[in-house]
Design a protein around this motif. Structure first.
Motif, PDB file in Angstrom:
ATOM      1  N   UNK A   1       0.681  -1.129   0.105  1.00 52.07           N
ATOM      2  CA  UNK A   1       0.070   0.167  -0.078  1.00 52.07           C
ATOM      3  C   UNK A   1       0.848   1.273   0.091  1.00 52.07           C
ATOM      4  N   UNK A   2       1.839   0.993   0.735  1.00 61.57           N
ATOM      5  CA  UNK A   2       3.408   2.145   0.777  1.00 61.57           C
ATOM      6  C   UNK A   2       3.121   2.719  -1.299  1.00 61.57           C
ATOM      7  N   UNK A   3       3.863   1.187  -1.988  1.00 62.44           N
ATOM      8  CA  UNK A   3       3.715   1.740  -3.317  1.00 62.44           C
ATOM      9  C   UNK A   3       3.043   2.122  -4.020  1.00 62.44           C
ATOM     10  N   UNK A   4       1.522   1.713  -3.518  1.00 64.42           N
ATOM     11  CA  UNK A   4       0.623   2.609  -3.984  1.00 64.42           C
ATOM     12  C   UNK A   4       0.346   4.359  -4.126  1.00 64.42           C
ATOM     13  N   UNK A   5       0.895   4.546  -2.419  1.00 58.83           N
ATOM     14  CA  UNK A   5       0.205   5.838  -2.543  1.00 58.83           C
ATOM     15  C   UNK A   5       1.551   6.657  -3.536  1.00 58.83           C
ATOM     16  N   UNK A   6       2.769   5.634  -3.952  1.00 60.17           N
ATOM     17  CA  UNK A   6       3.653   6.732  -3.426  1.00 60.17           C
ATOM     18  C   UNK A   6       3.565   6.625  -5.613  1.00 60.17           C
ATOM     19  N   UNK A   7       2.666   5.606  -6.235  1.00 58.25           N
ATOM     20  CA  UNK A   7       2.082   6.035  -7.404  1.00 58.25           C
ATOM     21  C   UNK A   7       1.265   6.994  -7.324  1.00 58.25           C
ATOM     22  N   UNK A   8       0.914   7.695  -6.057  1.00 63.54           N
ATOM     23  CA  UNK A   8      -0.363   8.754  -5.995  1.00 63.54           C
ATOM     24  C   UNK A   8      -1.646   7.839  -6.056  1.00 63.54           C
ATOM     25  N   UNK A   9      -1.879   7.005  -6.010  1.00 60.41           N
ATOM     26  CA  UNK A   9      -3.288   5.781  -6.415  1.00 60.41           C
ATOM     27  C   UNK A   9      -3.222   5.435  -5.432  1.00 60.41           C
ATOM     28  N   UNK A  10      -5.068   5.135  -5.371  1.00 59.99           N
ATOM     29  CA  UNK A  10      -5.820   5.142  -4.158  1.00 59.99           C
ATOM     30  C   UNK A  10      -6.679   3.380  -4.729  1.00 59.99           C
ATOM     31  N   UNK A  11      -6.625   2.377  -4.034  1.00 60.24           N
ATOM     32  CA  UNK A  11      -7.412   1.017  -3.340  1.00 60.24           C
ATOM     33  C   UNK A  11      -8.238   1.183  -3.787  1.00 60.24           C
ATOM     34  N   UNK A  12      -8.770   0.952  -4.955  1.00 59.15           N
ATOM     35  CA  UNK A  12     -11.182   0.247  -4.505  1.00 59.15           C
ATOM     36  C   UNK A  12     -11.015  -1.014  -4.250  1.00 59.15           C
ATOM     37  N   UNK A  13     -10.597  -1.659  -4.316  1.00 58.49           N
ATOM     38  CA  UNK A  13     -10.633  -3.201  -4.126  1.00 58.49           C
ATOM     39  C   UNK A  13      -9.574  -4.050  -3.683  1.00 58.49           C
ATOM     40  N   UNK A  14     -10.043  -5.324  -2.746  1.00 57.95           N
ATOM     41  CA  UNK A  14      -8.785  -5.750  -2.449  1.00 57.95           C
ATOM     42  C   UNK A  14      -9.214  -6.595  -1.694  1.00 57.95           C
ATOM     43  N   UNK A  15      -8.049  -8.032  -2.251  1.00 56.21           N
ATOM     44  CA  UNK A  15      -8.333  -9.497  -1.947  1.00 56.21           C
ATOM     45  C   UNK A  15      -7.365  -9.866  -1.739  1.00 56.21           C
ATOM     46  N   UNK A  16      -6.967 -10.563  -0.389  1.00 53.27           N
ATOM     47  CA  UNK A  16      -5.958 -11.545   0.238  1.00 53.27           C
ATOM     48  C   UNK A  16      -5.969 -12.544   0.764  1.00 53.27           C
ATOM     49  N   UNK A  17      -5.038 -13.513   0.612  1.00 57.66           N
ATOM     50  CA  UNK A  17      -5.348 -15.088   1.235  1.00 57.66           C
ATOM     51  C   UNK A  17      -3.893 -15.422   1.804  1.00 57.66           C
ATOM     52  N   UNK A  18      -4.277 -16.262   2.776  1.00 54.81           N
ATOM     53  CA  UNK A  18      -3.091 -16.520   3.205  1.00 54.81           C
ATOM     54  C   UNK A  18      -2.848 -17.182   3.550  1.00 54.81           C
ATOM     55  N   UNK A  19      -2.786 -19.099   2.527  1.00 54.97           N
ATOM     56  CA  UNK A  19      -1.841 -19.897   1.873  1.00 54.97           C
ATOM     57  C   UNK A  19      -1.837 -21.180   3.404  1.00 54.97           C
ATOM     58  N   UNK A  20      -2.416 -21.616   4.959  1.00 52.17           N
ATOM     59  CA  UNK A  20      -1.775 -22.729   5.698  1.00 52.17           C
ATOM     60  C   UNK A  20      -0.551 -22.929   5.078  1.00 52.17           C
ATOM     61  N   UNK A  21      -1.203 -23.899   4.126  1.00 58.17           N
ATOM     62  CA  UNK A  21      -0.716 -25.691   3.291  1.00 58.17           C
ATOM     63  C   UNK A  21       1.003 -25.275   2.925  1.00 58.17           C
ATOM     64  N   UNK A  22       0.666 -23.525   2.010  1.00 53.33           N
ATOM     65  CA  UNK A  22       1.591 -23.806   1.489  1.00 53.33           C
ATOM     66  C   UNK A  22       2.403 -22.768   1.799  1.00 53.33           C
ATOM     67  N   UNK A  23       2.162 -22.051   3.057  1.00 57.59           N
ATOM     68  CA  UNK A  23       2.803 -20.521   3.504  1.00 57.59           C
ATOM     69  C   UNK A  23       3.478 -19.036   2.571  1.00 57.59           C
ATOM     70  N   UNK A  24       1.927 -18.978   1.413  1.00 59.27           N
ATOM     71  CA  UNK A  24       2.070 -18.427  -0.013  1.00 59.27           C
ATOM     72  C   UNK A  24       0.814 -17.050   0.845  1.00 59.27           C
TER      73      UNK A  24
END
Lengths: 296, 296, 296, 296
Positions: free
Chosen positions: C36-59
């Motif tokens: 999100x810091x890089x997005x701010x540096x690009x003068x960007x605004x996050x309009x949609x965000x999704x994330x997932x942490x896979x416990x199986x593969x630590x990804x």
């Protein structure tokens, strides 16, 4: 005014063997025995049978599919005594015979496209001798499916009257059995509604809860509804209030903009209207007062 | 008047590590960066994140789940500068902490039964310190689940006022965070609606199309609807018109008598209300004007 | 071999402002804050965000939509330090840019028809520069949608090898990002599967329980299954066993003949494949070992 | 060995008037006429009728509901000539008579709970004179519903044989018509399967695609399936392969851990098994070789 589609004189194939028989009369004991006796008299075998007794109207409804190695006249003669005795309204049809269907459209093509695509793919037993439109937009789509398309602008009372006369004329001219309002954005006159009673089907969007007035998708968005859908129903003079044939809904969430809701709603409209038309074309829809009996 | 449940002082387990953080503020660039910075400051790791920017109200909504080896005060201190800078309303909760819930009922037990059955089975993170009823019928059901049950007849304006005062008193007495109207067949006064705004959820049946007036299942039967369902929504002074949380429908046909429609509808009411309560208890429901944002 | 589609050099519109950013890296604290810091540096605004942490593969998986008034190079430069630090695989795309898609078909047209109909209707962001077929049957359908159609018979090992070389050549020639097997009734060689890994999607019917061997619809009829469906999955060398993207089922009953089951199954295949292609084209599908992460 | 439940001598109410009649025989013309004649002879009125002709086995299936002001013996005498002439297997039952049901359980209570809750609520016409268990865990649940519970540990071949003898003894002792394996985690011997053929129903989880071997939910998680479900089927000696009665699925996504998949799957198991038991108890399920005919 007929309460359900009248029998028509259909062009019989040489060797008809699979029949659909629907019948409606006052409910009383002995009907099934009498009807099955007439089927036996016509050397027929019942392959499918559905019935329903409406406690509300004391009416008996039945739909049979019968294999019988006789012609229409012979079958009708075998049925005649039973029909007379019980005061039945009957309809005798050949299974799979396409229903002659007039489609009315405006600008939106999603319903027309689905009807013609399913028809061409053999999944929808209708013949469409004519598409009547108050806008020219869908001419190319009709052309791709080789269906005659006629454009008549409706801009005032006079052109509206002319269109309605043209609809009735086309119904006569093409022996139309079913009129489909496939997003035809015109309100029919009470006279036309009466003339087409039980023979015209309409589709409109549906929401939980319902919204009155303009731009219902915008209202649905503002209230954050979680389900949007569509209702196919017979046309009556009370707009959007005729007997319901089929309904579907699909789940939506807060991320959907009004334009997306419209797109999702159109998919539901297409499949709901096509399903309703299929059931009507297969003689599966009978009227019980303000309700439909659907023999799926 | 809070627009969504206020943070509460919860009895912290000794070693809390998994947090739910919801926050609402005016939309602008940089929020995610600022919030995730505060999480880093609290030595936290974001395990789940959802956000939504409402174009209608220019509001930003976010729900995070965070693993952080700190206590509540430390986490709040880490968040404080961000909360201040963006004028956020925030709620910080321990994942899985049961929400203190008051249930109001009348005679019908299907919704209460489903809530208590799911709660006991570990599928619904609520605590129910009290069931308040205007009829005695459900005392035995509450007893089976070892939940205190209090019966107060509501027969006139005076007893209705007494019941409403008892509701508010119970809310205080038990630190109630959520009031569930589980088929509580009383209309709440505008004052009580206002006092419980954003903290009370109601369930009612839903039809396509909607029906006004008494005995909607009989009307639905008369019109031959093909779908019946239920809507769970926040209570507002406009009865049955608060922000929608969840809706479900189920397919019915012409063979269903009104009594069967009622039974089918009750199943939908149970599962719809339980789902809505689960989402609220997991801090997944936020208010955006008249709409809900649901972070499933 | 890439585990998911590689970034491509897209023809940028003059003023790109709405971006899709997907990223995958080993899971650890601080990623969201850094990105999100890089997005701010690009003068960007996050309009949609999704994330997932896979416990199986630590990804860690993330998909962002960002409004940013910068060109691609500027955005990439803003992201570069974060990408480097976390060893990220990233993909940066303009929202709504059509994905260049090669469609492979045999005789059955239901899937191709649905893809092209949705594409033309603006509901499916793909460009189809070519349809490759081992039968000539669908030439007319492709022509209606003005899509080039190329027929290459596959009758023996030699012609099969020629077809596979032509597929790879076409992928190069047209900068193809996605290969869709729209009922392409040929088994791909392991070499071709490997070359297209993560970039090719297949559709097949699915039953509960599964049936091995020829004519599964006949087997399903013989067992009287009550649900039939379809599965869209990435192509791997283990036929019909790649990571699942989407599945649907529909209810059937004892009255359905095998031919009807086929027709019903085809509808499910069409809508399931189209849905999978839409999600891929919108950069919503990421690979986590043998599983897909779908950011709907 | 009966292919479907045999008629039983039921305790008749004083004034039986609403009957269920199911019949199965070789398909040929005239059956409906003959049966409806027998109904007329018993002064009966057909209120519901469903039939199906299986082309695979040339078998005719029919289910009638009949209002008739006669006793069982009189009705059976009226039917006798038709039964003889067509070699019919018939079953005559009073509508709503509870089916005597033995439930087998192990440790998991979700299916037993749903069966007893629906039974008590009047939504499931069964009587449960006994629950037999190889573990003691569900004694309290049975007790809440006032159903006798008997625990017999199964730890080796000898105790397994003793349990199977106890099952058959209980079937005799309580005139059991239906045995429900409500997550009974024991494989029945071929002899017991044969003895209960057509009278025992089992529930198991189902996936697209299917998974063989241990811990299928973990396998389903590893493959990232998007649908999980349940199948209710008659017990045959081929485990999990008997004629299917009902199936349901529910959508899941990549965020669900194996434990959550189990919980979601259990909900599907409960409702699928209860639905199958309801249809059997209402004489709606007939066997056509390896398939079921369900007259919903």
């Amino acid at each position: 005014m007929p309460r359900y589609p009248e029998p028509v004189t259909d062009p019989l194939p040489e060797n008809p063997t699979h029949w659909t028989l629907t019948l409606v009369c006052d409910d009383q004991p002995g009907i099934v025995h009498a009807v099955s006796g007439a089927v036996v008299a016509a050397e027929g075998n019942i392959t499918e049978s559905q019935q329903f007794s409406s406690a509300d109207t004391n009416t008996f409804f039945m739909r049979l599919q019968v294999m019988a190695p006789v012609d229409r006249q012979t079958f009708q003669q075998a049925l005649a005594p039973v029909v007379e005795r019980y005061g039945m309204r009957v309809q005798l049809d050949v299974v799979g015979r396409p229903m002659r269907t007039l489609v009315l459209v405006s600008k939106a093509g999603h319903c027309l496209n689905d009807l013609l695509y399913r028809q061409r793919g053999g999944q929808l037993p209708i013949d469409v001798p004519l598409v009547l439109a108050n806008h020219p937009d869908l001419a190319e789509l009709a052309s791709f499916y080789s269906v005659p398309f006629e454009h008549r602008p409706v801009t005032d009372a006079e052109s509206k009257g002319a269109m309605e006369r043209r609809i009735l004329e086309a119904v006569d001219e093409h022996d139309i059995e079913l009129v489909v309002l496939a997003r035809y954005m015109q309100i029919l006159s009470p006279e036309l509604c009466a003339a087409l009673a039980g023979r015209a089907v309409n589709i409109h969007h549906s929401f939980l809860p319902g919204f009155k007035g303009a731009n219902p998708y915008r209202q649905a968005h503002a209230r954050g509804v979680k389900l949007i859908g569509a209702t196919a129903h017979f046309v009556t003079s009370d707009l959007d209030e005729g007997p319901i044939i089929e309904q579907n809904v699909v789940r939506v969430d807060h991320t959907k903009e009004p334009a997306e809701l419209v797109s999702i709603g159109q998919d539901e409209e297409s499949r709901t209207l096509t399903q309703a038309v299929r059931w009507i074309a297969e003689d599966r829809v009978l009227l019980d007062g303000a309700r439909t009996i659907i023999f799926k």
